[in-house]
Motif scaffolding. Sequence first.
Motif, short mmCIF file in Angstrom:
data_model
loop_
_atom_site.label_atom_id
_atom_site.label_comp_id
_atom_site.label_asym_id
_atom_site.label_seq_id
_atom_site.Cartn_x
_atom_site.Cartn_y
_atom_site.Cartn_z
N ASP A 73 1.00 -1.37 -0.36
CA ASP A 73 -0.28 0.13 0.02
C ASP A 73 0.64 0.78 -0.17
O ASP A 73 0.12 2.22 -0.78
CB ASP A 73 -1.26 -0.10 0.94
CG ASP A 73 -2.13 -1.01 0.79
OD1 ASP A 73 -2.72 -1.55 0.03
OD2 ASP A 73 -3.38 -1.82 2.39
N LEU A 74 2.31 1.36 0.83
CA LEU A 74 3.32 2.87 0.88
C LEU A 74 3.65 3.20 -0.71
O LEU A 74 3.15 3.95 -0.67
CB LEU A 74 4.36 1.94 2.52
CG LEU A 74 4.82 3.51 2.24
CD1 LEU A 74 4.14 4.34 2.09
CD2 LEU A 74 5.87 2.81 3.47
N ALA A 75 3.68 1.92 -1.00
CA ALA A 75 4.34 1.76 -2.11
C ALA A 75 3.42 2.86 -3.61
O ALA A 75 4.01 2.83 -4.35
CB ALA A 75 4.89 -0.17 -3.16
N ARG A 76 2.19 1.80 -3.66
CA ARG A 76 1.23 2.54 -4.26
C ARG A 76 0.87 3.83 -4.06
O ARG A 76 1.46 4.60 -5.46
CB ARG A 76 -0.15 1.57 -3.94
CG ARG A 76 -0.78 2.02 -5.42
CD ARG A 76 -2.57 0.60 -5.16
NE ARG A 76 -2.46 0.56 -3.93
CZ ARG A 76 -1.70 -1.12 -3.39
NH1 ARG A 76 -1.46 -1.98 -4.14
NH2 ARG A 76 -2.29 -1.56 -2.12
N GLU A 77 1.14 4.06 -2.78
CA GLU A 77 0.65 5.98 -2.43
C GLU A 77 1.65 6.93 -2.78
O GLU A 77 1.58 7.81 -2.94
CB GLU A 77 0.83 5.66 -0.70
CG GLU A 77 -0.93 4.82 -0.29
CD GLU A 77 -2.16 5.84 -0.64
OE1 GLU A 77 -2.11 7.16 -0.97
OE2 GLU A 77 -3.23 5.41 -0.92
N GLU A 78 3.17 6.21 -2.62
CA GLU A 78 3.83 6.79 -3.09
C GLU A 78 4.26 7.02 -4.62
O GLU A 78 4.24 8.29 -4.94
CB GLU A 78 5.49 6.42 -2.40
CG GLU A 78 5.79 6.24 -0.70
CD GLU A 78 6.91 5.54 -0.49
OE1 GLU A 78 7.31 5.92 0.29
OE2 GLU A 78 7.36 4.31 -0.90
N ALA A 79 4.07 6.49 -5.37
CA ALA A 79 3.57 6.22 -6.58
C ALA A 79 2.81 7.23 -7.35
O ALA A 79 2.85 7.51 -8.30
CB ALA A 79 3.98 4.93 -7.27
N LEU A 80 1.79 7.04 -6.24
CA LEU A 80 1.03 8.34 -6.43
C LEU A 80 1.03 9.62 -6.75
O LEU A 80 1.01 10.69 -6.80
CB LEU A 80 -0.60 7.68 -5.78
CG LEU A 80 -1.40 6.87 -6.34
CD1 LEU A 80 -2.45 6.72 -5.18
CD2 LEU A 80 -1.76 7.09 -7.36
N VAL A 81 1.90 10.06 -5.16
CA VAL A 81 2.64 11.35 -5.26
C VAL A 81 3.63 11.23 -5.72
O VAL A 81 3.28 13.24 -6.11
CB VAL A 81 2.99 11.22 -3.66
CG1 VAL A 81 4.00 12.11 -3.08
CG2 VAL A 81 1.80 10.55 -2.11
N LEU A 82 4.47 10.31 -6.13
CA LEU A 82 5.50 10.76 -7.67
C LEU A 82 4.91 11.36 -8.20
O LEU A 82 5.79 12.75 -9.34
CB LEU A 82 6.56 10.09 -7.59
CG LEU A 82 7.18 9.52 -6.40
CD1 LEU A 82 8.15 8.30 -6.56
CD2 LEU A 82 8.22 10.57 -5.88
#
Length: 96
Positions: A73-82
């Motif tokens: 979930d964190l990886a997915r959220e970070e990708a969205l932020v980036l």
Amino acid sequence: MVLVRGLLGDVLRRKRLRQGRTLREVSADARVSLGYLSEVERGQKEASSELLAAICMALEVPLSAVFAEVSEDLAREEALVLAHTAIEPEVVASAA
């Protein structure tokens, strides 16, 4: 900024709901107050490692599985932020 405690709470809630269990049931099994467990699930409290272990035992889910799901979930959220950060300068430039 993505808060890990929020993602952790989301994962714990999903696991509990998939089992069809109530906060009351899990809090009793984990020997954690219902209010505190609710705050952990809502990402309002940072759970100690002992508390997380107790909740995972009550849910009959390995702590490592919870952390793996939080990591995804964190990886997915970070990708969205980036992605949002990369798009934003272009939007500003085209608006000028």
